[in-house]
Design an enzyme around this catalytic site. Structure first.
Site, short mmCIF file in Angstrom:
data_model
loop_
_atom_site.label_atom_id
_atom_site.label_comp_id
_atom_site.label_asym_id
_atom_site.label_seq_id
_atom_site.Cartn_x
_atom_site.Cartn_y
_atom_site.Cartn_z
N ARG A 68 -5.11 -3.67 -4.20
CA ARG A 68 -5.31 -4.57 -4.17
C ARG A 68 -6.58 -5.30 -2.87
NH1 ARG A 68 -0.31 -4.61 -4.84
NH2 ARG A 68 0.50 -5.03 -6.79
N ILE A 69 -5.89 -5.05 -1.65
CA ILE A 69 -6.55 -5.04 -0.04
C ILE A 69 -7.40 -4.57 -0.19
CG2 ILE A 69 -6.35 -4.89 2.11
CD1 ILE A 69 -3.17 -4.78 1.35
N ALA B 21 -4.28 -0.09 7.37
CA ALA B 21 -3.50 0.43 6.17
C ALA B 21 -1.98 0.94 7.42
CB ALA B 21 -4.00 1.75 5.62
N ARG B 22 -2.39 1.89 7.67
CA ARG B 22 -0.54 2.39 8.80
C ARG B 22 -1.87 3.73 8.92
NH1 ARG B 22 1.59 -0.84 7.25
NH2 ARG B 22 3.54 -0.92 6.06
N GLU C 59 3.78 2.84 16.23
CA GLU C 59 4.41 2.17 16.91
C GLU C 59 5.11 1.02 17.54
OE1 GLU C 59 3.20 -1.67 14.07
OE2 GLU C 59 1.41 -0.28 13.45
N HIS D 110 -0.98 -5.18 15.41
CA HIS D 110 -0.18 -4.99 13.34
C HIS D 110 -0.42 -6.49 12.92
CE1 HIS D 110 2.44 -2.56 10.32
NE2 HIS D 110 1.67 -3.69 9.71
N GLY E 284 -1.74 -7.82 10.61
CA GLY E 284 -2.78 -8.40 8.81
C GLY E 284 -1.51 -9.10 8.34
C1 DGY Z 1 2.86 -4.61 4.57
O1 DGY Z 1 3.18 -5.52 4.19
O2 DGY Z 1 3.28 -3.45 4.70
C2 DGY Z 1 3.01 -4.90 5.94
O3 DGY Z 1 2.23 -3.44 7.07
C3 DGY Z 1 3.22 -5.91 7.23
O4 DGY Z 1 2.76 -6.68 8.08
#
Ligand code: DGY
Length: 323
Positions: A158-159, A241-242, A271, A289, A291
């Site tokens: 999706r993203i 992402a991560r 983090e 972070h 997002g």
């Molecule tokens: C998530 O939803 O996984 C985000 O990284 C937190 O905002």
């Protein structure tokens, strides 16, 4: 019948906390201090539901010990690699997440990072604030043009798709992507994108590479020394992402050695720790972070958790069950 006992591990939007408190026997984390593994373990033994988020760590060890009382973990967030879902499953605990509602805002942050690192926005802002700006001149703080360049997306969920849409239709970029499973070319075309066979194919073509795949074991250090070296010289890496998807040590070396030109990061390996080497570099844009950090999205995330937990305790399947 008594209401299910629920623990919320961090502060949430007030409106959602109010609904949770009305609907359930809810304990809020009023101090908003992240809970230790031990405290989370105790919570699993004492509550019917625990509602964790990305700042909580729930490895297998947290689930060890006495049979937990908790039957559901309603995660506030789409990513859930901080939860050992196998360990949860082994103890009969359902896990849910919050997909869909943070797509646009996360894609926006990726675009913000891309633009900021390319056009040196962070550096420029720091210069103005410090009073060091000496005025306009033709050679001042020259960046990289974005419009018309090639962007490579790793992970076309999706993203990834929402980001492709912004790049293609907002900035006239050529969009290529890698995705583990094939995407129907007609579907890819809706986002102005085309799928390539390998990550390396994407890296070889892209002026900007943006990662949009889940974190966790399967994608750990997907961007490593070799893959950073396979990026075009002068290219930029964006990560919303991560943190564990990128080998941070390899990234720092690639930036220091000029293997790539810059990076825009919203997520980190450990983090909230951010490596001093990254902080020292002007060609790196660092966000904490952010997002999903909009009022609309955080409220929608809370509503999703509420729907999942309510469904569960009413005996219906939670809509966003992941384990
Ligand atoms: C998530 O939803 O996984 C985000 O990284 C937190 O905002």
């Amino acid at each position: 019948m008594s209401k299910p006992r629920i623990l919320v591990t961090r502060r949430w939007p007030a409106a959602i906390e109010r609904i949770l408190s009305d609907r359930f026997d809810t304990t809020l984390n009023v101090d908003d201090v992240a809970m230790s593994g031990e405290a989370l373990s105790e919570a699993l033994a004492e509550y019917d539901a625990v509602l964790p988020t990305v700042s909580d760590r729930l490895p297998a060890a947290v689930f060890d010990g006495a049979r937990p009382r908790a039957r559901i973990l309603g995660n506030f967030g789409v990513g859930y690699n901080h939860i050992d879902t196998n360990a949860a499953k082994d103890r009969g605990i359902v896990v849910t997440n919050t997909p869909g509602v943070l797509t646009d805002c996360t894609a926006d942050i990726a675009m913000l990072l891309l633009l900021t690192v390319a056009r040196r926005g962070g550096e420029g802002e720091r210069q103005v604030r410090s009073g060091e700006w000496a005025g306009w001149c033709p050679t001042h703080m020259i960046g990289t043009k974005v419009t018309g360049k090639t962007v490579g997306i790793i992970g076309f969920g999706r993203i990834g798709k929402a980001f492709a849409q912004r790049c293609r239709f907002g900035f006239g970029m050529d969009v290529v992507f890698y995705n583990r499973s094939p995407v129907d070319p007609a579907e890819a075309a809706r986002y102005g994108a085309r799928q390539l066979q390998t990550v390396e194919d994407v890296l070889a073509l892209s002026d900007f590479v943006s990662v949009h795949c889940p974190g966790g074991a399967e994608n750990r250090h997907l961007m490593n020394t070799a893959r950073l070296a396979a990026m075009k010289p002068g290219a930029f890496l964006i990560n919303t992402a991560r943190g564990d998807v990128v080998d941070e040590t390899a990234l720092i070396a690639a930036l220091e050695e000029g293997v790539i030109r810059g990076a825009g990061l919203d997520v980190y390996a450990a983090e909230p720790h951010v490596a001093d080497a990254l902080k020292a570099m002007n060609n790196v844009v660092l966000l904490p972070h952010l997002g999903s950090a909009t009022e609309e999205t955080r409220t929608a995330m809370g509503m999703k958790v509420l729907d999942n937990v309510t469904a569960f305790f009413e005996g219906r399947p939670p809509p966003d069950r992941v384990a």
